[in-house]
Design a protein around this motif. Structure first.
Motif, PDB file in Angstrom:
ATOM      1  N   THR A   1       2.612   4.333   0.805  1.00  0.00           N
ATOM      2  CA  THR A   1       2.554   2.909   1.139  1.00  0.00           C
ATOM      3  C   THR A   1       1.393   2.260   0.401  1.00  0.00           C
ATOM      4  O   THR A   1       0.382   2.911   0.123  1.00  0.00           O
TER       5      THR A   1
ATOM      6  N   PRO B   1      -0.464  -1.085   1.113  1.00  0.00           N
ATOM      7  CA  PRO B   1      -0.674  -2.310   1.901  1.00  0.00           C
ATOM      8  C   PRO B   1      -1.174  -3.481   1.067  1.00  0.00           C
ATOM      9  O   PRO B   1      -0.804  -4.627   1.316  1.00  0.00           O
TER      10      PRO B   1
ATOM     11  N   ASP C   1       1.650  -4.985  -0.651  1.00  0.00           N
ATOM     12  CA  ASP C   1       2.439  -5.742   0.325  1.00  0.00           C
ATOM     13  C   ASP C   1       1.866  -7.142   0.504  1.00  0.00           C
ATOM     14  O   ASP C   1       2.597  -8.117   0.688  1.00  0.00           O
TER      15      ASP C   1
ATOM     16  N   ASP D   1       3.014  -9.230  -2.344  1.00  0.00           N
ATOM     17  CA  ASP D   1       4.386  -9.679  -2.107  1.00  0.00           C
ATOM     18  C   ASP D   1       4.425 -10.849  -1.137  1.00  0.00           C
ATOM     19  O   ASP D   1       5.187 -11.800  -1.317  1.00  0.00           O
ATOM     20  N   GLN D   2       3.602 -10.749  -0.109  1.00  0.00           N
ATOM     21  CA  GLN D   2       3.553 -11.815   0.897  1.00  0.00           C
ATOM     22  C   GLN D   2       3.109 -13.123   0.263  1.00  0.00           C
ATOM     23  O   GLN D   2       3.710 -14.182   0.477  1.00  0.00           O
TER      24      GLN D   2
ATOM     25  N   ASN E   1       4.444  -6.273  -9.134  1.00  0.00           N
ATOM     26  CA  ASN E   1       4.229  -5.516  -7.898  1.00  0.00           C
ATOM     27  C   ASN E   1       4.986  -4.192  -7.907  1.00  0.00           C
ATOM     28  O   ASN E   1       4.483  -3.168  -7.443  1.00  0.00           O
TER      29      ASN E   1
ATOM     30  N   ARG F   1       3.395  -0.286  -7.698  1.00  0.00           N
ATOM     31  CA  ARG F   1       3.889   0.784  -6.830  1.00  0.00           C
ATOM     32  C   ARG F   1       4.272   2.026  -7.636  1.00  0.00           C
ATOM     33  O   ARG F   1       3.952   3.154  -7.266  1.00  0.00           O
TER      34      ARG F   1
END
Length: 498
Positions: free
Chosen positions: A58, A60, A63, A66-67, A251, A255
């Motif tokens: 993961t 974070p 993330d 992305d948000q 993004n 990853r």
């Protein structure tokens, strides 16, 4: 409460024992296994997620990217390069390019000291710079000449929005400084905005105007957008990459790389266009910084932004009419005003539009404004106008065939064609029967019945066909009724119509 805890622990222990003893398949483990979370002192039983069982990585922080990007609501479909590209730069013969690796390393280090971008030496960048020095010299000199017009505008807005001034080189990579260029996917203008992104950044696009092609407005939009991307990544190299391919692709690359955020570590995981994008930008920064050392001699352009001015247009006007009124070339007006798609400056309430020209031409326009608009109006009125007779709504009448009638006679009477009468009534031949009803489509006062007058005085320019059509009489009938007069018509002659 104690009873609930005991039941929960028992369920957990039994599940763990069963999983160890029978070694069930992964699907069974995922379905049957439960986990206990302590929330505010209470135990809560929840199913185990796939990531808990499979050990999925993961990120974070990504993330969060992305948000932020989701909130920006941006989707960029990529970019088609303006540069000639060879598939394998490494395979080219670049041995005769006078630039040693040591010299390049030293120069890149000096550039890196004065810029927020990370400019480090690597063989990919070296080969790209040498390729441009060998194969794109004429092209680069032309771009350097053109940049004298656009760079002052770019730098003014970049400084205003606190974007690094080096970002001006991005417009070269994006559009080769052509404000009207459009990529194969629809990205348009100096900064290659897609339509949704342009509108998101405040650029209007309609049938008359495309503000993506407006140098000033599109530059302001690019500054705003780059700042938003920097707010996401806090890294200008990644902001550049996201500008090209969209934050979603950046993004995903983070990853796939295991969470790395240095551009060169992400490069293998980026789309091919984006993988070359930042090196193109860095190569352009180097070539401009050391243009003199490499013998580039751009020409001083005859057109400079600081030598122009604007005026608010008060009446709709065409570029050709401005050019004629001011005695200038239409091409010059197009150069300074690339956002007007049809070479027309519209006047729309609440949406001011401006004309940009050299200052002396603007002075001439302002000093003769009413004359220019009057000339434009007079020229526009010369254009062909719709025939008002053809704009009257059609209606229909019913005509009853009489003795002696034939299609040509009826058509002349109502100023229509024989083929039209046949089409309106589904006739396959020209034969008519007395008493037959025919549908005739008329257009207001254009269609008239036969003249009630029994005579007609010939006027200058008249012909038998025109007289007959006007009064619902065929040429043959006129000749029959006027055997001594129809061979040579003379003004003042009286013809019998009945």
């Amino acid at each position: 409460m104690n009873r609930i805890k005991k039941v929960s622990l028992c369920v957990l222990g039994c599940s763990m024992f069963a999983a160890t003893a029978q070694q069930p398949a992964v699907e069974t483990v995922l379905k049957d296994t439960i986990q206990i979370k302590q929330l505010e002192g209470n135990l809560e039983i929840q199913p185990v997620k796939a990531s808990d069982t499979l050990g999925m990585a993961t990120f974070p922080e990504v993330d969060t990217y992305d948000q932020r990007f989701q909130e920006l609501l941006y989707s960029h479909d990529g970019f088609e390069y303006m540069f000639d590209r060879e598939d394998e730069v490494e395979d080219m013969d670049l041995s005769d390019v006078e630039l040693s690796t040591d010299t390049l390393k030293a120069r890149l280090q000096r550039i890196n000291q004065g810029t927020p971008f990370q400019i480090d030496y690597n063989p990919i960048l070296e080969n790209l710079i040498k390729k441009k020095l060998k194969y794109n010299r004429v092209y680069l000199e032309r771009i350097m000449t053109l940049s004298d017009y656009y760079f002052p505008l770019f730098e003014e807005q970049l400084d205003r929005f606190d974007v690094p001034l080096e970002m001006k080189y991005l417009a070269i990579v994006e559009s080769a400084l052509d404000p009207k260029i459009k990529s194969r996917v629809g990205a348009t203008g100096l900064w290659q905005f897609m339509l949704p992104t342009g509108r998101l950044m405040g650029l209007e696009v309609d049938s008359y105007v495309d503000e993506r092609m407006d140098p000033m407005k599109s530059t302001i939009a690019a500054c705003k957008y780059l700042n938003k991307l920097y707010d996401i990544y806090e890294d200008w190299d990644l902001a550049l990459a996201a500008y090209n391919s969209g934050a979603g692709n950046v993004n995903k690359a983070i990853r796939r790389s295991g969470g790395r955020k240095n551009y060169w570590n992400l490069r293998p995981y980026l789309p091919r266009e984006t993988a070359d994008y930042v090196p193109q930008f860095q190569a352009m920064m180097y070539l401009y910084t050391y243009a003199a050392e490499h013998g580039f001699k751009p020409q001083r352009p005859s057109r400079l932004m600081m030598g122009t001015d604007t005026v608010l247009v008060k009446k709709k006007i065409h570029f050709d009419h401005i050019a004629q009124a001011l005695d200038v070339d239409t091409e010059m007006i197009q150069y300074y005003n690339p956002s007007y798609k049809l070479d027309i400056i519209p006047v729309i309430e609440g949406k001011p539009h401006y004309l940009r020209l050299p200052k002396d031409q603007i002075a001439s326009f302002v000093g003769n404004e009413e004359k220019v608009y009057a000339f434009a109006k007079a020229e526009s009125e010369k254009a062909e106008k719709p025939d008002p007779n053809l704009l009257v709504p059609q209606s229909s009448i019913t005509y009853t065939v009489r003795k002696g009638d034939y299609l040509g006679k009826i058509a002349n009477k109502y100023r229509v064609n024989v083929s039209q009468i046949k089409r309106w009534n589904g006739l396959r031949s020209n034969n008519l029967k007395i008493g037959q009803r025919l549908k005739i489509m008329t257009r207001g006062s254009v269609a008239t019945t036969a003249s009630t007058s029994s005579t007609y005085k010939v006027k200058s320019g008249d012909s038998l066909w025109e007289i007959g059509k006007k009064h619902g009489v065929s040429v043959a009938q006129l000749k029959k009724l006027n055997p001594d007069k129809t061979s040579t018509l003379k003004p003042g002659m009286t013809l019998n119509l009945k």
